[in-house]
Design an enzyme around this catalytic site. Structure first.
Site, PDB file in Angstrom:
ATOM      1  N   SER A  55       0.825  -1.231  -0.157  1.00  0.00           N
ATOM      2  CA  SER A  55       0.270   0.035   0.103  1.00  0.00           C
ATOM      3  C   SER A  55       0.928   1.260  -0.059  1.00  0.00           C
ATOM      4  O   SER A  55       1.973   1.302   0.730  1.00  0.00           O
ATOM      5  CB  SER A  55      -0.976   0.076   1.207  1.00  0.00           C
ATOM      6  OG  SER A  55      -1.941  -0.914   1.195  1.00  0.00           O
ATOM      7  N   GLU A  62      -1.243  18.761  -6.453  1.00  0.00           N
ATOM      8  CA  GLU A  62      -2.573  18.637  -6.951  1.00  0.00           C
ATOM      9  C   GLU A  62      -3.492  17.582  -6.533  1.00  0.00           C
ATOM     10  O   GLU A  62      -4.530  17.524  -6.871  1.00  0.00           O
ATOM     11  CB  GLU A  62      -2.406  18.428  -8.644  1.00  0.00           C
ATOM     12  CG  GLU A  62      -1.587  19.266  -9.441  1.00  0.00           C
ATOM     13  CD  GLU A  62      -0.116  19.248  -9.067  1.00  0.00           C
ATOM     14  OE1 GLU A  62       0.806  19.865  -9.729  1.00  0.00           O
ATOM     15  OE2 GLU A  62       0.391  18.019  -8.614  1.00  0.00           O
ATOM     16  N   SER A  63      -3.153  16.797  -5.331  1.00  0.00           N
ATOM     17  CA  SER A  63      -3.818  16.094  -4.573  1.00  0.00           C
ATOM     18  C   SER A  63      -2.991  14.744  -4.257  1.00  0.00           C
ATOM     19  O   SER A  63      -2.232  14.716  -3.646  1.00  0.00           O
ATOM     20  CB  SER A  63      -5.260  15.594  -5.110  1.00  0.00           C
ATOM     21  OG  SER A  63      -6.101  14.986  -4.284  1.00  0.00           O
ATOM     22  N   HIS A  68      -2.947  -0.041  -3.855  1.00  0.00           N
ATOM     23  CA  HIS A  68      -3.316  -1.128  -2.859  1.00  0.00           C
ATOM     24  C   HIS A  68      -2.853  -2.576  -3.891  1.00  0.00           C
ATOM     25  O   HIS A  68      -3.936  -2.496  -4.749  1.00  0.00           O
ATOM     26  CB  HIS A  68      -4.415  -1.193  -2.149  1.00  0.00           C
ATOM     27  CG  HIS A  68      -4.611  -0.185  -1.112  1.00  0.00           C
ATOM     28  ND1 HIS A  68      -4.001   0.174  -0.010  1.00  0.00           N
ATOM     29  CD2 HIS A  68      -5.361   1.042  -1.408  1.00  0.00           C
ATOM     30  CE1 HIS A  68      -4.437   1.322   0.425  1.00  0.00           C
ATOM     31  NE2 HIS A  68      -5.228   1.703  -0.639  1.00  0.00           N
ATOM     32  N   CYS A  83      -6.769  18.005  -8.677  1.00  0.00           N
ATOM     33  CA  CYS A  83      -7.329  19.103  -8.719  1.00  0.00           C
ATOM     34  C   CYS A  83      -6.944  19.997  -9.895  1.00  0.00           C
ATOM     35  O   CYS A  83      -5.688  20.064  -9.985  1.00  0.00           O
ATOM     36  CB  CYS A  83      -7.420  19.805  -7.473  1.00  0.00           C
ATOM     37  SG  CYS A  83      -7.655  18.697  -6.106  1.00  0.00           S
TER      38      CYS A  83
END
Length: 135
Positions: A55, A62-63, A68, A83
């Site tokens: 993970s 930008e985010s 996983h 974003c």
């Protein structure tokens, strides 16, 4: 309606055995995907589980991109959330499909933060002087 961001849910089925079981390879692929999308990398964190599975997350200005893996099923679930309209999350998704050699991928796109703005485009970033929090 305008969206604050685009969220890609990427299903990577039938990945080449071994491509998603090594934490260094997965980390390098996710960082490479962020770079392929021209994202600004802020932080990187990955964890390898015992006996298998990884993970991790690449935080971008930008985010984020997260993954996983289930190597025992040759499967990885990837989220790419961006974003603004400066970068293309699809470039990151295509990079990962190729890098993990997924022969059966799928991508679902969700627009996040749908806001009615009367045909005014939302800015990628709002500056502090533009926003006042009243308590």
């Amino acid at each position: 309606m305008h969206a604050l961001g685009t969220h890609l849910l990427v299903e990577l089925r039938d990945c080449k055995p071994g491509c998603i079981s090594n934490v260094k390879q997965v980390t390098d692929a996710m960082v490479g995907a962020a770079k392929a999308a021209n994202a600004t990398i802020v932080d990187v964190s990955f964890h390898e589980f015992n006996p298998f599975g990884i993970s991790g997350m690449v935080i971008i200005a930008e985010s984020h991109l997260s993954i996983h893996t289930w190597p025992e099923y040759n499967y990885a679930a990837v989220d790419i959330f961006t974003c603004g309209d400066v970068i293309n999350p699809g470039d990151a998704a295509r990079y990962l499909i190729e890098r993990f050699e997924s022969s059966n991928p799928s991508i679902v796109e969700i627009k996040r933060g749908l806001i009615s703005t009367k045909d005014v485009k939302l800015p990628h970033k709002v500056y502090e002087h533009d926003y006042e929090c009243v308590t």
